[in-house]
Write a protein that holds these residues in place. Structure first.
Motif, mmCIF file in Angstrom:
data_model
loop_
_atom_site.group_PDB
_atom_site.id
_atom_site.type_symbol
_atom_site.label_atom_id
_atom_site.label_comp_id
_atom_site.label_asym_id
_atom_site.label_seq_id
_atom_site.Cartn_x
_atom_site.Cartn_y
_atom_site.Cartn_z
ATOM 1 N N UNK A 137 1.647 4.817 1.392
ATOM 2 C CA UNK A 137 1.596 5.225 2.570
ATOM 3 C C UNK A 137 1.834 6.899 2.446
ATOM 4 N N UNK A 177 -4.971 4.597 -1.347
ATOM 5 C CA UNK A 177 -3.859 4.690 -0.243
ATOM 6 C C UNK A 177 -4.073 4.946 0.989
ATOM 7 N N UNK A 178 -2.897 4.595 2.048
ATOM 8 C CA UNK A 178 -3.284 5.003 3.462
ATOM 9 C C UNK A 178 -2.732 6.241 3.627
ATOM 10 N N UNK A 179 -3.535 7.150 4.125
ATOM 11 C CA UNK A 179 -3.212 8.606 4.415
ATOM 12 C C UNK A 179 -3.172 8.784 5.717
ATOM 13 N N UNK A 180 -2.089 9.281 6.229
ATOM 14 C CA UNK A 180 -1.950 9.713 7.742
ATOM 15 C C UNK A 180 -2.203 11.024 7.973
ATOM 16 N N UNK A 229 0.763 -1.179 0.007
ATOM 17 C CA UNK A 229 -0.215 0.077 -0.282
ATOM 18 C C UNK A 229 1.020 1.187 -0.061
ATOM 19 N N UNK A 244 6.812 4.958 7.992
ATOM 20 C CA UNK A 244 7.569 4.384 7.132
ATOM 21 C C UNK A 244 6.767 4.840 5.971
#
Lengths: 324, 138
Positions: free
Chosen positions: B7, B34-37, B5, B56
């Protein structure tokens, strides 16, 4: 040096990379987990769960800070705190917006606190599939305690009970009547009950409902368990009541050790982990042993009502998994 | 067995509180799988670099509308590289005068998205930057 060795040596970059490998289930991640496993089992795992918006992230922010201070005083222990914060993945796109860090401002500059956001990636129990493995990595890297914040949980997301040693269930005032409190599920798994936002109205009636729920526990089961979940009030945005929560966690930790329940819980967790792995591996191998198209044929048969799903499943299972 | 994925960290350094743009971009990247922080407002360069390390991240998106980009961006880039994250791609969104675009690119920023940039373009270029796919920018 490989990732596992670098993690043991304290490299945070390696730790972050390994967590990614573990989350993605790569061969490198699996190999590193095998190497690190002997070093695990030291950290106290604390689960934080509750409905969306009750203040889980804010509480974790405060708890991590306070634990860092506390364990700095108990010199013999490492005073590095790990945080795993899980937020949901979209069931449609697989994407995720992980927002737990927003509330963790106070601790996000501290190199002694390692925060990792995880997307649930389709798992429904309030954690991600790789959360247990990620906790093992942090454990082997010397983080203790490890705070695990679940997805905003409703009533039945109780996977955290199997993973954590101490489960904190968060409520906020004005969430449902006393019948909500005696339903099965999330309140049952609480080792510590926290009413957050205790500066808002309705805190008394929430506490009364929870207390009534605890009083309904039969005297016999209470005697046999020996631990009655305390009900604590906090205001996570100001830090009020946080010290009491930390002390309750230490009390619970001592109780688990003294009563032998820690070992019991470890066995329970390892059993479910082992069972999951066995069924995953069996299914994987069995799929590899299927002749091309057999699965699809079975599906067609079920769809045309030639046989029932159970009959089809039994037929497919004739193909036995190949040996490794 | 999950696929890799992408990030992404979306952060707002400094003192401006206009986070609509950051939220729109975060949402678009989320919808692209996507994995959005999302780290929120008023982050220091140190906090952003620390988040990129711990998470990461493959990509860091910085939203700045305050005009402080010439101070903040070099510092953020320096900290991220000092952590050993040499592959992390950094893009900037917000109000950046044309005259500063070259300066930011020289700092290592790979793209600058001003007002009106289609989110499809951002998604395509983020993906291309991480996976090395051919760019299909509008």
């Amino acid at each position: 040096m490989d990732l596992a060795a670098e993690v043991r040596a304290g490299s945070r970059l390696a730790l972050a990379r390994l967590l990614t490998e573990v989350e993605n289930g790569t061969e490198q991640g699996k190999a590193a987990l095998d190497t690190l496993f002997p070093y695990t089992g030291h950290a106290h795992l604390i689960g934080i769960t509750g409905s969306p918006g009750t203040g889980k992230s804010s509480l974790v922010n405060q708890l991590a800070r306070t634990f860092r201070k506390f364990s700095a005083a108990r010199v013999e222990e490492s005073n590095r705190v790990g945080v795993l914060a899980i937020d949901p993945s979209s069931p449609f796109t697989g994407g995720a917006l992980l927002g737990d860090r927003i509330r963790m401002r106070d601790i996000s500059g501290d190199p002694g606190i390692f925060i990792r956001s995880m997307a649930s990636r389709g798992a429904l129990g309030g954690l991600a599939h790789a959360t247990a493995a990620a906790a093992q990595v942090l454990d082997a890297a010397g983080y203790n305690p490890i705070l695990i914040e679940t997805v905003g949980a409703g009533q039945s997301e109780v996977d955290i009970a199997r993973l954590a040693h101490t489960v904190i269930v968060l409520q906020s005032p004005g969430s449902g009547d006393d019948i909500q409190a005696i339903k099965a599920g999330i309140l049952e798994i609480a080792d510590i009950l926290v009413i957050n936002k205790a500066d808002q109205t309705g805190v008394e009636s929430t506490e009364m409902a929870l207390r009534a729920m605890l009083d309904l526990v039969s005297p016999s089961s209470r005697e046999s368990s020996g631990w009655i979940p305390p009900i604590l009030r906090t205001v996570a945005t100001t830090g009020e009541g946080i010290q009491e929560v930390c002390e309750a966690v230490y009390r619970h930790q001592a109780y688990l050790q003294a009563s032998g329940e820690r070992k019991q819980r470890d066995y329970l967790r390892l059993t479910s982990e082992l069972n999951c792995l066995i069924s995953d591996l069996l299914v994987q191998k069995w799929r590899a042993s299927l002749p091309d198209g057999a699965y699809h044929q079975a599906l067609e048969k079920i769809h045309s009502r030639e046989c029932s799903p159970l009959q089809a499943a039994l037929e497919l299972l004739q193909f036995s998994p190949k040996k490794v | 067995m999950t696929e890799k994925k992408i990030r992404v960290i979306i952060a707002k350094p400094g003192l401006d509180g206009h986070d609509r743009g950051a939220k729109v971009v975060a949402r678009a990247l989320r919808d692209a799988g996507m994995e959005v922080i999302y780290t929120g407002l008023r982050q220091t360069p140190e906090m952003i670099a620390e988040a990129a390390l711990q998470e990461d991240a493959d990509v860091v998106g910085i939203s700045i509308l305050s005009g402080a980009h010439r101070t903040l961006l070099p510092r953020i880039m320096e900290l991220i590289r000092a952590n050993g994250q040499t592959n992390v791609k950094v893009f900037v969104g917000g109000i950046i005068p044309d005259a500063d675009v070259i300066f930011l690119k020289e700092c290592g920023v790979y793209a600058i998205y001003g007002p009106g940039t289609p989110t499809t373009q951002i998604v395509a270029e983020v993906r291309a930057a991480v996976l090395g796919e051919p760019q299909t920018a509008a």
